[in-house]
Design an enzyme around this catalytic site. Structure first.
Site, PDB file in Angstrom:
ATOM      1  N   ASN A  16       0.802  -1.233   0.000  1.00 56.26           N
ATOM      2  CA  ASN A  16       0.000   0.000   0.000  1.00 56.26           C
ATOM      3  C   ASN A  16       0.831   1.277   0.000  1.00 56.26           C
ATOM      4  O   ASN A  16       0.270   2.368  -0.139  1.00 56.26           O
ATOM      5  CB  ASN A  16      -1.008   0.015   1.177  1.00 56.26           C
ATOM      6  N   ARG A  23      -3.975   9.226  -0.398  1.00 52.97           N
ATOM      7  CA  ARG A  23      -5.001   9.037   0.637  1.00 52.97           C
ATOM      8  C   ARG A  23      -4.399   9.215   2.011  1.00 52.97           C
ATOM      9  O   ARG A  23      -3.193   9.156   2.158  1.00 52.97           O
ATOM     10  CB  ARG A  23      -5.573   7.611   0.596  1.00 52.97           C
ATOM     11  N   TYR A  28      -0.147   9.926   6.771  1.00 55.98           N
ATOM     12  CA  TYR A  28       1.071   9.616   6.007  1.00 55.98           C
ATOM     13  C   TYR A  28       1.650  10.810   5.245  1.00 55.98           C
ATOM     14  O   TYR A  28       2.660  10.664   4.569  1.00 55.98           O
ATOM     15  CB  TYR A  28       0.781   8.461   5.030  1.00 55.98           C
ATOM     16  N   ALA A  83       2.256  -3.054   6.667  1.00 52.85           N
ATOM     17  CA  ALA A  83       1.556  -3.933   7.612  1.00 52.85           C
ATOM     18  C   ALA A  83       2.247  -5.278   7.782  1.00 52.85           C
ATOM     19  O   ALA A  83       2.077  -5.941   8.816  1.00 52.85           O
ATOM     20  CB  ALA A  83       0.110  -4.123   7.162  1.00 52.85           C
ATOM     21  N   HIS A  86       4.155  -6.110  10.988  1.00 51.72           N
ATOM     22  CA  HIS A  86       3.469  -6.583  12.194  1.00 51.72           C
ATOM     23  C   HIS A  86       3.073  -8.055  12.120  1.00 51.72           C
ATOM     24  O   HIS A  86       2.591  -8.621  13.098  1.00 51.72           O
ATOM     25  CB  HIS A  86       2.202  -5.739  12.429  1.00 51.72           C
ATOM     26  N   ASP A  93      12.727 -13.520   9.036  1.00 51.49           N
ATOM     27  CA  ASP A  93      13.707 -14.586   8.812  1.00 51.49           C
ATOM     28  C   ASP A  93      14.634 -14.262   7.643  1.00 51.49           C
ATOM     29  O   ASP A  93      15.835 -14.553   7.693  1.00 51.49           O
ATOM     30  CB  ASP A  93      12.995 -15.916   8.543  1.00 51.49           C
ATOM     31  N   HIS A 106       9.101   3.606   9.751  1.00 45.92           N
ATOM     32  CA  HIS A 106       7.656   3.781   9.596  1.00 45.92           C
ATOM     33  C   HIS A 106       7.382   5.277   9.520  1.00 45.92           C
ATOM     34  O   HIS A 106       7.927   6.052  10.322  1.00 45.92           O
ATOM     35  CB  HIS A 106       6.876   3.173  10.764  1.00 45.92           C
ATOM     36  N   ARG A 117      -0.320  -2.490  15.827  1.00 44.66           N
ATOM     37  CA  ARG A 117       0.854  -1.925  15.130  1.00 44.66           C
ATOM     38  C   ARG A 117       2.058  -1.800  16.060  1.00 44.66           C
ATOM     39  O   ARG A 117       3.129  -1.386  15.643  1.00 44.66           O
ATOM     40  CB  ARG A 117       0.531  -0.540  14.560  1.00 44.66           C
TER      41      ARG A 117
END
Ligand code: CA2
Length: 155
Positions: A16, A23, A28, A83, A86, A93, A106, A117
């Protein structure tokens, strides 16, 4: 002996983040992903580094980018896994496996948001995490990464 470093850092953006600037500007900001990538390229260049910027909405593709960074002997990784930060043990890994110095970014302050989050798997594989600085976090991350890998600011 002078330490030599590869000249490329990977800047990885997850799901995203291609929507940046279109948006939710209250969360953001209004800069686009293209603005972020330009900022990263300019900041990296100040240290004689090249920023190879990638974005994907797919977890597996982000893992492939991390493997590619290893194959190309990248000097560092800046990652905003969105996302997946989280949720993704697989991304954690991959970062642990390649042992490339990594900074997590972030844009928003994830600790001032919903509980889900607050934990980040990818942060556990990073030597530093920045959040809440808006897109300036990418610039700060590259500065910190450059210091960590011994890349000096060019005159
Ligand atoms: O604050 C960040 O950078 C995040 O990684 C952004 C993720 C979110 O899931 C993380 O918890 C925190 C979401 C990226 C969504 O990006 C958008 C950008 C503009 C408009 C809509 C979504």
């Amino acid at each position: 002996m002078t330490k030599t470093v590869d000249q490329t850092i990977y800047v990885l953006n997850g799901p995203n983040l291609n929507l940046l600037g279109t948006r939710e500007p209250e969360t953001y900001g209004d800069a686009t992903l293209s603005d972020v990538e330009k900022l990263c390229a300019e900041t990296a260049a100040q240290f004689g580094l090249k920023a190879d910027c990638r974005q994907s909405n797919a977890e597996g593709e982000l893992i492939d980018f991390i493997h590619e960074a290893h194959a190309r002997k990248a000097a560092g990784i800046v990652i905003n896994a969105g996302a997946y930060s989280h949720t993704s043990i697989a991304l954690h890994d991959a970062l642990v496996a390649v042992k490339i110095p990594t900074v997590e970014v972030h844009i928003s302050n994830i600790h001032a948001r919903e509980n889900f989050r607050h934990h980040s798997f990818t942060a556990m594989a990073a030597f530093a995490t920045l959040c809440g600085f808006g897109i300036d976090g990418y610039r700060l991350a590259i500065n910190g990464l450059a210091t960590r890998i011994g890349a000096r600011a060019k005159a």
